[in-house]
Design a protein around this motif. Sequence first.
Motif, PDB file in Angstrom:
ATOM      1  N   LEU A 112       0.836  -1.203   0.000  1.00  0.00           N
ATOM      2  CA  LEU A 112       0.000   0.000   0.000  1.00  0.00           C
ATOM      3  C   LEU A 112       0.866   1.246   0.000  1.00  0.00           C
ATOM      4  CD1 LEU A 112      -2.674  -0.933   2.713  1.00  0.00           C
ATOM      5  CD2 LEU A 112      -2.473  -1.718   0.360  1.00  0.00           C
ATOM      6  N   ASP A 113       0.419   2.237  -0.757  1.00  0.00           N
ATOM      7  CA  ASP A 113       1.049   3.555  -0.658  1.00  0.00           C
ATOM      8  C   ASP A 113      -0.037   4.588  -0.971  1.00  0.00           C
ATOM      9  OD1 ASP A 113       0.701   3.373  -3.375  1.00  0.00           O
ATOM     10  OD2 ASP A 113       2.838   3.223  -3.846  1.00  0.00           O
TER      11      ASP A 113
ATOM     12  N   LEU B  49      -2.727   3.674   1.622  1.00  0.00           N
ATOM     13  CA  LEU B  49      -1.987   3.567   2.878  1.00  0.00           C
ATOM     14  C   LEU B  49      -2.474   4.614   3.882  1.00  0.00           C
ATOM     15  CD1 LEU B  49       0.167   2.236   4.596  1.00  0.00           C
ATOM     16  CD2 LEU B  49       1.888   3.695   3.491  1.00  0.00           C
TER      17      LEU B  49
ATOM     18  N   LYS C 220      -5.494   3.157   5.456  1.00  0.00           N
ATOM     19  CA  LYS C 220      -5.169   2.082   6.403  1.00  0.00           C
ATOM     20  C   LYS C 220      -4.635   2.681   7.708  1.00  0.00           C
ATOM     21  CE  LYS C 220      -2.612  -2.123   7.296  1.00  0.00           C
ATOM     22  NZ  LYS C 220      -2.043  -3.356   6.729  1.00  0.00           N
TER      23      LYS C 220
ATOM     24  N   ARG D  64       4.119   3.577   9.476  1.00  0.00           N
ATOM     25  CA  ARG D  64       3.521   3.427   8.135  1.00  0.00           C
ATOM     26  C   ARG D  64       4.207   2.334   7.327  1.00  0.00           C
ATOM     27  NH1 ARG D  64       0.419   7.758   5.852  1.00  0.00           N
ATOM     28  NH2 ARG D  64       1.214   7.233   3.796  1.00  0.00           N
TER      29      ARG D  64
ATOM     30  N   ALA E  22       2.642  -1.429   5.892  1.00  0.00           N
ATOM     31  CA  ALA E  22       2.244  -1.060   4.527  1.00  0.00           C
ATOM     32  C   ALA E  22       1.978  -2.265   3.629  1.00  0.00           C
ATOM     33  CB  ALA E  22       3.313  -0.178   3.894  1.00  0.00           C
TER      34      ALA E  22
END
Length: 234
Positions: free
Chosen positions: A183-184, A188, A191, A215, A219
């Motif tokens: 995830l970015d 992210l 999240k 993070r 991730a």
Amino acid sequence: MTRTLLGVWAHPDDETFLSSGLLLDARARGDRVVLVTATRGEHGTDDPARWPPDRLGAHRARELDAALAVLGVTEHRWLGYTDGTCPLVPERTAAERIAAIVDEIGPDTIVTFGPDGVTGHADHRAVGRWARRAWRAAAPGATLLEAVLPRGFARRFAEINETFGVFMDGPAPEVEADLHLRLDGERLDRKIAAMLAQDSQTRRLVEGVGLATFRSWWAEEAFVRRTLAGAQAA
Ligand SMILES: [Zn+2]
């Protein structure tokens, strides 16, 4: 056709730590998402004097609502078991309760813990067993996704995993994941927002490592995909 994803977890926050990206992607596609949580996580504190179980359970239920709102998940069920006691619940009874939900909603995909419970937590292992049993009994044509450690997680974050006691008895051996989410950007951000909404569980981690490390720590998500031989996919 609308697809349906069922997540089966032990404590509030398991869904967010392990499957936020999966849930966000499902909701972005317009899939139905239903989550089941076995316990309210009412013993998940270092300070039980300040957070007796009733108070913490109610608090964590509100935190979960806030996290699910961030993730766009609107359907959630409790099984109402006591935190820390899942291995004591008769497996057949718990699996039948999950199977009844499976019958009702007809999931295409069920996501839960792999056999090692990701962190080794006995509740996680038990809930994974229940979900696998419900899958075999009630939705053999569905795909089962088992959450596993992302590749390199145990090594890259060894020091902070140890500091914060992520694993009950050391990380399980790495397995090859079939689905790996990195995830970015906005995914992210969402999240992390969902994790921060569960402040009773995440504050100590964020304060301990700083937000940037927090993070990258969470991730990635990884899953092993299982299907039952001979089952006809829906
Ligand atoms: Zn948990």
